[in-house]
Motif scaffolding. Sequence first.
Motif, PDB file in Angstrom:
ATOM      1  N   ASP A  18       0.804  -1.222   0.000  1.00 31.02           N
ATOM      2  CA  ASP A  18       0.000   0.000   0.000  1.00 31.02           C
ATOM      3  C   ASP A  18       0.838   1.274   0.000  1.00 31.02           C
ATOM      4  O   ASP A  18       0.327   2.361  -0.269  1.00 31.02           O
ATOM      5  CB  ASP A  18      -0.943   0.011   1.217  1.00 31.02           C
ATOM      6  CG  ASP A  18      -1.933  -1.140   1.143  1.00 31.02           C
ATOM      7  OD1 ASP A  18      -2.247  -1.563   0.016  1.00 31.02           O
ATOM      8  OD2 ASP A  18      -2.361  -1.626   2.204  1.00 31.02           O
ATOM      9  N   ASN A  19       2.107   1.151   0.346  1.00 34.25           N
ATOM     10  CA  ASN A  19       2.958   2.358   0.394  1.00 34.25           C
ATOM     11  C   ASN A  19       3.403   2.789  -1.005  1.00 34.25           C
ATOM     12  O   ASN A  19       3.925   3.883  -1.168  1.00 34.25           O
ATOM     13  CB  ASN A  19       4.201   2.092   1.243  1.00 34.25           C
ATOM     14  CG  ASN A  19       3.816   1.755   2.656  1.00 34.25           C
ATOM     15  OD1 ASN A  19       2.888   2.344   3.192  1.00 34.25           O
ATOM     16  ND2 ASN A  19       4.485   0.775   3.251  1.00 34.25           N
ATOM     17  N   LEU A  21       2.660   4.168  -4.324  1.00 35.37           N
ATOM     18  CA  LEU A  21       1.629   4.886  -5.064  1.00 35.37           C
ATOM     19  C   LEU A  21       2.285   5.598  -6.237  1.00 35.37           C
ATOM     20  O   LEU A  21       3.282   6.311  -6.075  1.00 35.37           O
ATOM     21  CB  LEU A  21       0.946   5.913  -4.153  1.00 35.37           C
ATOM     22  CG  LEU A  21       0.169   5.338  -2.966  1.00 35.37           C
ATOM     23  CD1 LEU A  21      -0.227   6.435  -2.006  1.00 35.37           C
ATOM     24  CD2 LEU A  21      -1.044   4.577  -3.433  1.00 35.37           C
ATOM     25  N   ASN A  24       1.052  11.194  -9.879  1.00 38.26           N
ATOM     26  CA  ASN A  24      -0.027  11.615 -10.782  1.00 38.26           C
ATOM     27  C   ASN A  24       0.500  12.192 -12.085  1.00 38.26           C
ATOM     28  O   ASN A  24      -0.249  12.377 -13.028  1.00 38.26           O
ATOM     29  CB  ASN A  24      -0.886  12.678 -10.099  1.00 38.26           C
ATOM     30  CG  ASN A  24      -1.796  12.048  -9.082  1.00 38.26           C
ATOM     31  OD1 ASN A  24      -2.203  10.901  -9.240  1.00 38.26           O
ATOM     32  ND2 ASN A  24      -2.085  12.769  -8.025  1.00 38.26           N
ATOM     33  N   TYR A 141       0.869  -3.162  -9.998  1.00 37.82           N
ATOM     34  CA  TYR A 141       1.604  -1.896  -9.913  1.00 37.82           C
ATOM     35  C   TYR A 141       1.550  -1.119 -11.227  1.00 37.82           C
ATOM     36  O   TYR A 141       2.138  -0.051 -11.330  1.00 37.82           O
ATOM     37  CB  TYR A 141       3.061  -2.160  -9.523  1.00 37.82           C
ATOM     38  CG  TYR A 141       3.173  -2.716  -8.120  1.00 37.82           C
ATOM     39  CD1 TYR A 141       2.953  -1.901  -7.013  1.00 37.82           C
ATOM     40  CD2 TYR A 141       3.452  -4.053  -7.899  1.00 37.82           C
ATOM     41  CE1 TYR A 141       3.017  -2.409  -5.732  1.00 37.82           C
ATOM     42  CE2 TYR A 141       3.528  -4.571  -6.622  1.00 37.82           C
ATOM     43  CZ  TYR A 141       3.303  -3.749  -5.545  1.00 37.82           C
ATOM     44  OH  TYR A 141       3.364  -4.247  -4.270  1.00 37.82           O
ATOM     45  N   SER A 251       8.266   1.075 -11.077  1.00 38.90           N
ATOM     46  CA  SER A 251       7.835   1.036  -9.683  1.00 38.90           C
ATOM     47  C   SER A 251       8.660   0.012  -8.902  1.00 38.90           C
ATOM     48  O   SER A 251       9.382  -0.781  -9.490  1.00 38.90           O
ATOM     49  CB  SER A 251       6.347   0.669  -9.641  1.00 38.90           C
ATOM     50  OG  SER A 251       5.877   0.715  -8.339  1.00 38.90           O
TER      51      SER A 251
END
Lengths: 361, 288
Positions: A18-19, A21, A24, A141, A251
Amino acid sequence: MYNKDVVSMKKMNIKKDDNILVSNNLIDFFNPKEVYVPLIFKASLNVKNKKVRKGDLLFFNDKQKIFSPISGELKNIEILGKQKYLVIINNFKEEQRKKINKKSSLKKEDILDLINKYYPTFNLVKNSNVLYFNALSDDIYNASNYFIFKEYQDELLEVLDFLREVFLYDEVKILLKENEPDSIKIFANILGRYPFISLELMPNFYPIANKVILERYFNSSLDMIDTYTLLNLVFAIIHREPLLDCYVTVSGIDVKPVVVKVKKGTRVIDVLQKLNIDKKEGRLNNVLNKVESLENLVVDENITSLLFFPLKPKSKACISCGKCLRVCPMGCEAIFKKNMDKCISCGLCEYVCPSYLDLRR
Amino acid sequence: MKQYTHYPEKIANDYVIYTILLGLLALAGFYKNGFGYYLDNQLTFWESLKPLCLALSGLISGSLVDIILKHRLSKNCLFGFLISICLPYQTSILMAFLLIFIGLLVISKFNITICPLFVIELILIFLAQGNYNNIIESKMPMFYKTIDIFLGRSIGGVGSTNICLLIICLIILSTRFYYKKEIPFITIGVYALLTVLVAISNKDGDLFIKLLNSTVFFVAIFYLPFNDFSPLRYSSQIIYSIVSGFLLFVGAYFWHPIIGPFIGGFMANLVFYLKEILSKKKKFIASE
């Protein structure tokens, strides 16, 4: 309508960190020093002089056409791994081409001509009355699809509607995972304009994006196109040029997750250098894939993500839990090396194996 | 989560949960066979410690095997605990310690998978002459109601009599990913079905007493589903459970209510081991 076997099969999800991200912002990398264009089998060279422009046809055979991703000068032929590449140096400024927009006057023949000109590998055999756009991704991911949808939402739907008319489909369905609200929102906002296109939300289990699993889920063979196929068609039909860029998600642990828009043919190590990532090995497209060397890799449509996660721990003796047999969506018996011809290499058996065995084909 | 992408549950955690649950059973057995009598002034404190020492003897000997073989997170301490917790009260602690130690050492060293735990268990039971009575139970005849049996006040292994706790263990273990939960449920189901059918046909009055056989529950929950000794394929697991349920019933009904289930379990393990050999389905041990 749905296959009971698949609907009732043990549904697995891959646990995401969850860490991690994704940013954008999309990062552009359009100026590599040189690009590597793969040489294709039995291809005729279409180049008259050493200088090529972006989008120029470089070589072609019966099935494929290879276009120059950049404007530049031909350098030489180099071998990376087992593949031969034509190297183009990115040494002069691209000329701005005129934007063509004739989409309103397109006829069926025009569309087929454009597809044949810019994307000859496209092949759609009509078996049913519904065309499915597989907008699913099994890579937890991977955010590349989201950025593609965001940037080309109108054009993607427009081309889907063209395809429906040209290939005489009754309707088009966009398959999205029910747990991807951002992507759903993108399409849901503009779907009203296209009465024959609808969203079909799929349950979130792995590997639902795989065509074989989807066909088993729907209990029939599907007329389906994936995201990159549709994007290629968008460029061929609407932009009147070949698709020359790729979206790659980078990622992992100790890496700032981003999506990079990069020229086809750029070496992966150049992309990593641009992002200040000092890694020479990583996983491609799926966090469950095996770690491989990135040194000889060149970005193309088959590379959707570069993932940097820790290596698999050392294998231990099998404890006979039998979970590899239970989770396999294809019914392979990896631990007995049985039915392995059906293996789709999804990696679920290795994901659940408490002994970290190398099980898949 | 700075680690390899893998299913979040770990088998090592399952072993820890197994050990904790066995520990709870051992404490319940300690209260039933020792501390409870000490509180009633029927035993001295030192005498009351015997069931606990007996249960712990297996845990300690198993841990020693792990230390000697330099196994990290090995199952031997769990195996030792599993064996010692259902031993008869009359078993000598030293004998249990030594036999479990030697047995587990041999099993680990030679990688024996043919129902090894049942063999050690049965040897120790026969050495104790199958006498499951504790000191007080030996002195006077005991009469049990169904609720006594359910709460573990009946005769049985030093820590394996509490059916209420065993059911809680089953519920907890069923939530674990690597636990083959179908095996205990089907085995107990088949056992219950056969018991009810036979009781009805024989017009037996003590149906519930036979149904609530703690050893059957213990074997079905802890022994039979253990990964190392049970089949891998789901279909084989179902057949294995049905056969086990039948053999546990035969053992408990026609042999001995406490020793019988161990013999039944041993037979079930043996049948499947032979089946595996006959069908030549060898596991592919990859990249070890």
